[in-house]
Scaffold this motif. Sequence first.
Motif, mmCIF file in Angstrom:
data_model
loop_
_atom_site.group_PDB
_atom_site.id
_atom_site.type_symbol
_atom_site.label_atom_id
_atom_site.label_comp_id
_atom_site.label_asym_id
_atom_site.label_seq_id
_atom_site.Cartn_x
_atom_site.Cartn_y
_atom_site.Cartn_z
ATOM 1 N N MET A 68 0.840 -1.108 -0.005
ATOM 2 C CA MET A 68 -0.151 0.107 -0.088
ATOM 3 C C MET A 68 0.884 1.159 -0.119
ATOM 4 N N ARG A 69 1.998 1.399 0.688
ATOM 5 C CA ARG A 69 2.989 2.426 0.839
ATOM 6 C C ARG A 69 3.659 2.644 -0.805
ATOM 7 N N ILE A 70 3.796 1.459 -1.411
ATOM 8 C CA ILE A 70 4.426 1.888 -2.630
ATOM 9 C C ILE A 70 3.566 2.347 -3.630
ATOM 10 N N ALA A 72 0.897 4.487 -2.725
ATOM 11 C CA ALA A 72 0.774 5.602 -2.433
ATOM 12 C C ALA A 72 2.040 6.810 -2.325
ATOM 13 N N PHE A 73 3.346 6.100 -2.571
ATOM 14 C CA PHE A 73 4.343 6.823 -2.938
ATOM 15 C C PHE A 73 4.554 7.051 -4.463
#
Length: 65
Positions: A1-3, A5-6
């Motif tokens: 999920m962070r990837i 968003a990034f």
Amino acid sequence: MRILAFGLAALVTAALGTEPAAAADPVRKLPYYASISAGRARLRTGPARAYPASWLYQRATCPCA
């Protein structure tokens, strides 16, 4: 999920970094003249139709009544 968003943040940053004026028409120096093809045209006091019309231009050769 962070990837995700990034990646989305990087895409938005790249899109905002582009030059928007490059796609727009060049700025015209004053005075510049434009023609009106309509037989009748209203001059408004503001940039939208919600503003009142201050006068009506009517072409002399137009049978618009």
